[in-house]
Scaffold this motif. Structure first.
Motif, PDB file in Angstrom:
ATOM      1  N   GLN A 146      35.973  35.278  20.770  1.00 42.88           N
ATOM      2  CA  GLN A 146      34.909  35.764  19.887  1.00 42.88           C
ATOM      3  C   GLN A 146      33.928  34.646  19.546  1.00 42.88           C
ATOM      4  O   GLN A 146      32.715  34.852  19.555  1.00 42.88           O
ATOM      5  CB  GLN A 146      35.519  36.336  18.596  1.00 42.88           C
ATOM      6  CG  GLN A 146      36.157  37.685  18.809  1.00 42.88           C
ATOM      7  CD  GLN A 146      37.330  37.928  17.882  1.00 42.88           C
ATOM      8  OE1 GLN A 146      38.274  38.603  18.234  1.00 42.88           O
ATOM      9  NE2 GLN A 146      37.286  37.344  16.695  1.00 42.88           N
ATOM     10  N   ALA A 147      34.466  33.468  19.243  1.00 48.04           N
ATOM     11  CA  ALA A 147      33.587  32.353  18.880  1.00 48.04           C
ATOM     12  C   ALA A 147      32.677  31.997  20.054  1.00 48.04           C
ATOM     13  O   ALA A 147      31.473  31.772  19.869  1.00 48.04           O
ATOM     14  CB  ALA A 147      34.427  31.141  18.473  1.00 48.04           C
ATOM     15  N   THR A 148      33.251  31.965  21.268  1.00 51.10           N
ATOM     16  CA  THR A 148      32.439  31.610  22.436  1.00 51.10           C
ATOM     17  C   THR A 148      31.322  32.622  22.635  1.00 51.10           C
ATOM     18  O   THR A 148      30.155  32.257  22.850  1.00 51.10           O
ATOM     19  CB  THR A 148      33.314  31.571  23.704  1.00 51.10           C
ATOM     20  OG1 THR A 148      34.533  30.942  23.381  1.00 51.10           O
ATOM     21  CG2 THR A 148      32.630  30.828  24.808  1.00 51.10           C
ATOM     22  N   LEU A 206      35.424  27.506  16.350  1.00 53.00           N
ATOM     23  CA  LEU A 206      34.052  27.043  16.484  1.00 53.00           C
ATOM     24  C   LEU A 206      34.021  25.576  16.938  1.00 53.00           C
ATOM     25  O   LEU A 206      33.223  25.184  17.790  1.00 53.00           O
ATOM     26  CB  LEU A 206      33.330  27.199  15.142  1.00 53.00           C
ATOM     27  CG  LEU A 206      31.801  27.105  15.190  1.00 53.00           C
ATOM     28  CD1 LEU A 206      31.235  28.193  16.067  1.00 53.00           C
ATOM     29  CD2 LEU A 206      31.225  27.205  13.791  1.00 53.00           C
ATOM     30  N   GLU A 207      34.944  24.794  16.381  1.00 46.56           N
ATOM     31  CA  GLU A 207      35.046  23.380  16.731  1.00 46.56           C
ATOM     32  C   GLU A 207      35.321  23.213  18.222  1.00 46.56           C
ATOM     33  O   GLU A 207      34.682  22.398  18.902  1.00 46.56           O
ATOM     34  CB  GLU A 207      36.205  22.789  15.923  1.00 46.56           C
ATOM     35  CG  GLU A 207      36.100  21.337  15.577  1.00 46.56           C
ATOM     36  CD  GLU A 207      37.307  20.917  14.735  1.00 46.56           C
ATOM     37  OE1 GLU A 207      37.320  21.256  13.543  1.00 46.56           O
ATOM     38  OE2 GLU A 207      38.236  20.298  15.293  1.00 46.56           O
ATOM     39  N   VAL A 208      36.265  24.010  18.737  1.00 52.21           N
ATOM     40  CA  VAL A 208      36.623  23.915  20.154  1.00 52.21           C
ATOM     41  C   VAL A 208      35.411  24.262  21.016  1.00 52.21           C
ATOM     42  O   VAL A 208      35.098  23.556  21.984  1.00 52.21           O
ATOM     43  CB  VAL A 208      37.799  24.863  20.479  1.00 52.21           C
ATOM     44  CG1 VAL A 208      38.162  24.764  21.952  1.00 52.21           C
ATOM     45  CG2 VAL A 208      38.997  24.546  19.610  1.00 52.21           C
ATOM     46  N   LEU A 224      29.959  34.637  20.488  1.00 52.94           N
ATOM     47  CA  LEU A 224      28.988  34.537  19.400  1.00 52.94           C
ATOM     48  C   LEU A 224      28.033  33.361  19.641  1.00 52.94           C
ATOM     49  O   LEU A 224      26.810  33.517  19.622  1.00 52.94           O
ATOM     50  CB  LEU A 224      29.739  34.353  18.075  1.00 52.94           C
ATOM     51  CG  LEU A 224      28.921  34.539  16.805  1.00 52.94           C
ATOM     52  CD1 LEU A 224      28.372  35.946  16.737  1.00 52.94           C
ATOM     53  CD2 LEU A 224      29.787  34.255  15.584  1.00 52.94           C
ATOM     54  N   VAL A 225      28.598  32.190  19.905  1.00 49.15           N
ATOM     55  CA  VAL A 225      27.770  30.989  20.049  1.00 49.15           C
ATOM     56  C   VAL A 225      26.841  31.111  21.252  1.00 49.15           C
ATOM     57  O   VAL A 225      25.638  30.862  21.158  1.00 49.15           O
ATOM     58  CB  VAL A 225      28.663  29.732  20.179  1.00 49.15           C
ATOM     59  CG1 VAL A 225      27.826  28.529  20.590  1.00 49.15           C
ATOM     60  CG2 VAL A 225      29.377  29.460  18.876  1.00 49.15           C
ATOM     61  N   THR A 226      27.407  31.521  22.416  1.00 50.41           N
ATOM     62  CA  THR A 226      26.578  31.539  23.619  1.00 50.41           C
ATOM     63  C   THR A 226      25.511  32.617  23.548  1.00 50.41           C
ATOM     64  O   THR A 226      24.380  32.399  23.985  1.00 50.41           O
ATOM     65  CB  THR A 226      27.428  31.729  24.884  1.00 50.41           C
ATOM     66  OG1 THR A 226      28.244  32.874  24.717  1.00 50.41           O
ATOM     67  CG2 THR A 226      28.295  30.532  25.138  1.00 50.41           C
ATOM     68  N   VAL A 227      25.849  33.776  22.994  1.00 49.38           N
ATOM     69  CA  VAL A 227      24.847  34.843  22.905  1.00 49.38           C
ATOM     70  C   VAL A 227      23.697  34.401  22.000  1.00 49.38           C
ATOM     71  O   VAL A 227      22.524  34.555  22.354  1.00 49.38           O
ATOM     72  CB  VAL A 227      25.483  36.160  22.405  1.00 49.38           C
ATOM     73  CG1 VAL A 227      24.415  37.147  22.008  1.00 49.38           C
ATOM     74  CG2 VAL A 227      26.370  36.757  23.464  1.00 49.38           C
ATOM     75  N   VAL A 228      24.016  33.822  20.849  1.00 49.20           N
ATOM     76  CA  VAL A 228      22.961  33.377  19.941  1.00 49.20           C
ATOM     77  C   VAL A 228      22.096  32.316  20.620  1.00 49.20           C
ATOM     78  O   VAL A 228      20.866  32.386  20.600  1.00 49.20           O
ATOM     79  CB  VAL A 228      23.574  32.830  18.631  1.00 49.20           C
ATOM     80  CG1 VAL A 228      22.508  32.113  17.802  1.00 49.20           C
ATOM     81  CG2 VAL A 228      24.185  33.955  17.827  1.00 49.20           C
ATOM     82  N   LEU A 229      22.754  31.369  21.281  1.00 52.31           N
ATOM     83  CA  LEU A 229      22.025  30.294  21.956  1.00 52.31           C
ATOM     84  C   LEU A 229      21.079  30.857  23.018  1.00 52.31           C
ATOM     85  O   LEU A 229      19.902  30.491  23.102  1.00 52.31           O
ATOM     86  CB  LEU A 229      23.032  29.340  22.586  1.00 52.31           C
ATOM     87  CG  LEU A 229      22.545  27.948  22.903  1.00 52.31           C
ATOM     88  CD1 LEU A 229      22.125  27.244  21.630  1.00 52.31           C
ATOM     89  CD2 LEU A 229      23.641  27.161  23.591  1.00 52.31           C
ATOM     90  N   ALA A 230      21.608  31.782  23.848  1.00 51.89           N
ATOM     91  CA  ALA A 230      20.791  32.361  24.909  1.00 51.89           C
ATOM     92  C   ALA A 230      19.596  33.107  24.324  1.00 51.89           C
ATOM     93  O   ALA A 230      18.471  33.007  24.832  1.00 51.89           O
ATOM     94  CB  ALA A 230      21.640  33.303  25.765  1.00 51.89           C
ATOM     95  N   LEU A 280      36.308  27.562  29.534  1.00 52.06           N
ATOM     96  CA  LEU A 280      37.061  27.766  28.288  1.00 52.06           C
ATOM     97  C   LEU A 280      37.362  29.244  28.068  1.00 52.06           C
ATOM     98  O   LEU A 280      38.492  29.634  27.763  1.00 52.06           O
ATOM     99  CB  LEU A 280      36.244  27.217  27.114  1.00 52.06           C
ATOM    100  CG  LEU A 280      36.876  27.320  25.723  1.00 52.06           C
ATOM    101  CD1 LEU A 280      38.023  26.347  25.612  1.00 52.06           C
ATOM    102  CD2 LEU A 280      35.845  27.038  24.643  1.00 52.06           C
ATOM    103  N   VAL A 281      36.343  30.084  28.269  1.00 56.27           N
ATOM    104  CA  VAL A 281      36.507  31.490  27.911  1.00 56.27           C
ATOM    105  C   VAL A 281      37.412  32.201  28.919  1.00 56.27           C
ATOM    106  O   VAL A 281      38.184  33.083  28.551  1.00 56.27           O
ATOM    107  CB  VAL A 281      35.125  32.175  27.767  1.00 56.27           C
ATOM    108  CG1 VAL A 281      34.556  32.583  29.088  1.00 56.27           C
ATOM    109  CG2 VAL A 281      35.227  33.356  26.840  1.00 56.27           C
ATOM    110  N   VAL A 282      37.359  31.785  30.191  1.00 55.58           N
ATOM    111  CA  VAL A 282      38.247  32.411  31.172  1.00 55.58           C
ATOM    112  C   VAL A 282      39.713  32.083  30.850  1.00 55.58           C
ATOM    113  O   VAL A 282      40.585  32.945  30.893  1.00 55.58           O
ATOM    114  CB  VAL A 282      37.879  31.964  32.606  1.00 55.58           C
ATOM    115  CG1 VAL A 282      38.963  32.357  33.590  1.00 55.58           C
ATOM    116  CG2 VAL A 282      36.569  32.588  33.020  1.00 55.58           C
ATOM    117  N   ASN A 283      39.960  30.817  30.476  1.00 59.80           N
ATOM    118  CA  ASN A 283      41.320  30.459  30.091  1.00 59.80           C
ATOM    119  C   ASN A 283      41.739  31.172  28.809  1.00 59.80           C
ATOM    120  O   ASN A 283      42.871  31.640  28.694  1.00 59.80           O
ATOM    121  CB  ASN A 283      41.445  28.944  29.909  1.00 59.80           C
ATOM    122  CG  ASN A 283      41.465  28.237  31.247  1.00 59.80           C
ATOM    123  OD1 ASN A 283      41.891  28.833  32.240  1.00 59.80           O
ATOM    124  ND2 ASN A 283      40.999  27.010  31.287  1.00 59.80           N
ATOM    125  N   ALA A 284      40.804  31.249  27.851  1.00 54.37           N
ATOM    126  CA  ALA A 284      41.109  31.917  26.591  1.00 54.37           C
ATOM    127  C   ALA A 284      41.463  33.382  26.843  1.00 54.37           C
ATOM    128  O   ALA A 284      42.325  33.951  26.176  1.00 54.37           O
ATOM    129  CB  ALA A 284      39.925  31.817  25.639  1.00 54.37           C
TER     130      ALA A 284
END
Lengths: 310, 308
Positions: free
Chosen positions: A275-277, A88-90, A279-285, A261-265
């Motif tokens: 998963q964190a990405t 989440l921090e990243v 989760l965060v982006t979907v909620v934000l959107a 970030l997510v493509v590299n991940a």
């Protein structure tokens, strides 16, 4: 109103859960062993097994998912395999870059697309408008990564006006913003034109004109005022979609946002980080989308949220 | 439709006793006539743009082109307009024109198959949702909404990673990304269509519901839906090239449009601009063509249906 908001928040939670669960399962079904990416060269099977245990990948998928949910309820989305830090921090470190880019892109889009669309509506069915029309079709027909490369070649490599990649100074944002805006301007200006043509032809405008109201006020206060809702909705939806990651543009410009970030991940099979990405982006959107919907009644008093539309 | 009203301007010695003030010139300048003319222009420009790409791509095997996969290292990195290599060559000495045309076959086959699948699924789902309503509509509408809020590109990358980057997988992935569009428009059109008297008549005649939808309702909305599906072809080509660019395309050495651009991007800094620029122009030309044709046709269909 309150029930409507609560219902929407419930839907948001459900959608975020579904998205995360789908990604969770797909990730673990995909071929490729994450352990191999994080083991020393030529690992022994014991070493691999140790890493799998450390990551919790030795369990069955349902068990892993239950563990994940338990941790999630405590606000813990896991530790990134690659960064060895809380995922989440990243994500939160990268998020401001994506948000900045999305805001810049949507502002430029609105500033260019709205006057352009209004102009096309006022000149509807003239040769000038045909030209603008074809130009906007061309704008939405180019692959975005290709626009990015061409801008890089021209302005960063040949002229040296901008740094070719990454985030080095405030001017780094110009080329990625322009790349995104070209497509979005094409889409939004066509929408503005469509709405404005209808409103410019309505009887209330004839009445207003007969009362001697200036053409400028007729166009902007009357016709555009009534075209605003679909336009704002579209801008909001586009903005929300950008928060889900302007993946391709971020990769082209090596922009340090969540998309890159997510493509590299994904390449590194960094499951918790992906998963964190998501989760965060979907909620934000979804939150942005909800805020846009809540704007409706403010813009148009006739709209009552949550009531069954006849 | 009344056929009894004669067109006054064509009646000799018309009741008005003089020529109509509405001259042919005025008629030609009217907004409606201009719209009609401009949609024709758009369609023809579109056909030419798309044809410039599609015809050579379709004839790639017949044209006298060098091999797209094996190149001669002695001819490495030639600029465009070199003898024998109109678009130049890449660092492996492979002819860029040949790679673009052969790659275009893969990209186009994937695009066409994808819109056939997404069109069929979208029309079926949308028509069922619009006609039956109730729980069928609820399921389809929720699915459409859910897909809107998912990080689509990431999902597509994952699925390609899972099942491997073969042509069927990429086709289905693109079709999956695209089915909401025809579904939504079919549903909206069918909602209007099912209230019309001919549907009630068909029902009274005792036709089965499925055959009312398939034989009566869908043919009446098909024209408008097909324009949307045609426009999806443009999106499909773009999406395929984006997937290739992110490494989820058909694998090397087989060329695809996105793959060629992606390979060329590390080289553009060294001045080999053509490896990125030319394939992009080719993609854009095709997509502009398809979009123009679709847009022009949409104007026509709208006019035929009496809308704006």
């Amino acid at each position: 109103m309150l029930t409507y908001v609560l219902k929407r928040i419930g839907q948001t939670v459900l959608t975020a859960f579904l998205a995360t669960a789908t990604v969770f399962v797909l990730l673990r079904m995909a071929p490729g062993d994450p352990a191999a990416n994080y083991a020393p060269p030529n690992p022994t099977s014991a070493q691999l097994e140790a890493i799998r245990q450390q990551f919790g990948l030795d369990q069955s998928i349902p068990v892993q998912f239950v563990t994940f949910l338990q941790h999630l309820l405590q606000g813990d989305v896991g530790t990134s395999f690659f960064f060895k830090r809380p995922a989440l921090e990243v994500v939160m470190e990268r998020l401001p870059y994506t948000i900045t880019l999305a805001v810049a892109a949507i502002v430029v889009t609105a500033v260019v697309a709205i006057p352009l669309g209004v102009w096309m509506a006022r000149r509807a069915n003239t040769a000038q408008e045909l030209g603008a029309n074809i130009a906007t079709i061309a704008g939405q027909s180019m692959p975005d990564f290709w626009i990015g490369f061409v801008l890089l070649i021209i302005f960063a490599v040949n002229f040296g006006w901008f740094s070719p990649a990454g985030f080095n100074s405030a001017s780094s944002i110009v080329l990625p913003t322009v790349t995104i805006a070209i497509l979005q301007v094409a889409l939004i200006s066509r929408l503005v034109r469509r709405e404005m043509v209808v409103n410019l032809a309505s009887p209330y405008l004839t009445v207003a004109r007969s009362r001697g109201i200036s053409e400028r006020a007729l166009t902007w206060r009357y016709a555009f005022g009534n075209s605003a809702i679909p336009v704002v909705t579209a801008l909001g939806t586009r903005f929300a979609a950008m928060l889900n990651g302007v993946v391709i543009v971020e990769v082209v410009f090596k922009w340090p946002g969540v998309g890159e970030l997510v493509v590299n991940a994904l390449k590194q099979r960094d499951f918790p980080l992906i998963q964190a990405t998501v989760l965060v982006t979907v909620v934000l959107a979804l939150v942005v989308q909800l805020l846009v919907d809540l704007l409706y009644p403010l813009m148009d008093p006739r709209v009552r949220l949550g009531e069954a539309s006849a | 439709m009344t056929t009894s009203t004669p067109n006054l301007s064509e009646v000799p010695g018309s009741i008005l006793g003089r020529e109509s003030a509405v001259t042919r010139l005025l008629l030609r300048r009217s907004a409606a006539a201009r719209r009609a003319r401009y949609s024709t222009i758009k369609i023809w420009v579109g056909v030419v743009c798309a044809g410039l790409v599609v015809i050579p791509v379709a004839l790639a095997q017949v044209l006298p082109l060098p091999d797209p996969i094996v190149g001669a290292l002695s001819e490495s990195s030639l600029p465009p307009f070199s003898p024998g290599h109109l678009f130049g060559t890449d660092p492996n000495g492979r002819d860029l024109l040949s790679r673009i045309l052969h790659g275009g076959q893969t990209s186009l086959v994937i695009g066409v198959l994808a819109i056939i699948v997404s069109g069929l699924v979208g029309i079926a789902a949308g028509a069922a949702a619009g006609y039956f309503g109730g729980w069928v509509d609820t399921i389809v509408s929720r699915l459409l909404e859910a897909q809107m809020s998912l990080p689509l590109l990431l999902m597509l990358l994952l699925v390609v990673a899972l099942f491997g980057p073969s042509i069927p997988v990429i086709t289905l992935v693109i079709a999956f990304a695209q089915w909401p569009e025809p579904a939504r428009i079919t549903r909206a059109l069918v909602l209007v269509e099912r209230e019309k008297p001919y549907v009630a008549a068909a029902r009274v005649l005792g036709l089965h519901r499925v055959s009312i939808i398939a034989r009566h309702v869908i043919p009446n909305v098909l024209q408008q839906v097909l324009v949307v599906v045609l426009l999806l072809l443009a999106q499909a080509v773009l999406l395929e090239s984006a997937l290739s660019f992110l490494g989820a395309g058909v694998q090397r050495p087989y060329p695809t449009w996105g793959g060629i651009i992606s390979d060329g991007r590390e080289l553009f800094v060294t001045g080999k601009w053509w490896l990125v620029t030319i394939p992009g122009v080719v993609i854009a030309l095709l997509v502009v063509g398809v979009n123009l044709v679709g847009d022009g046709l949409r104007d026509r269909v709208r006019r035929a249906k009496g809308d704006q």
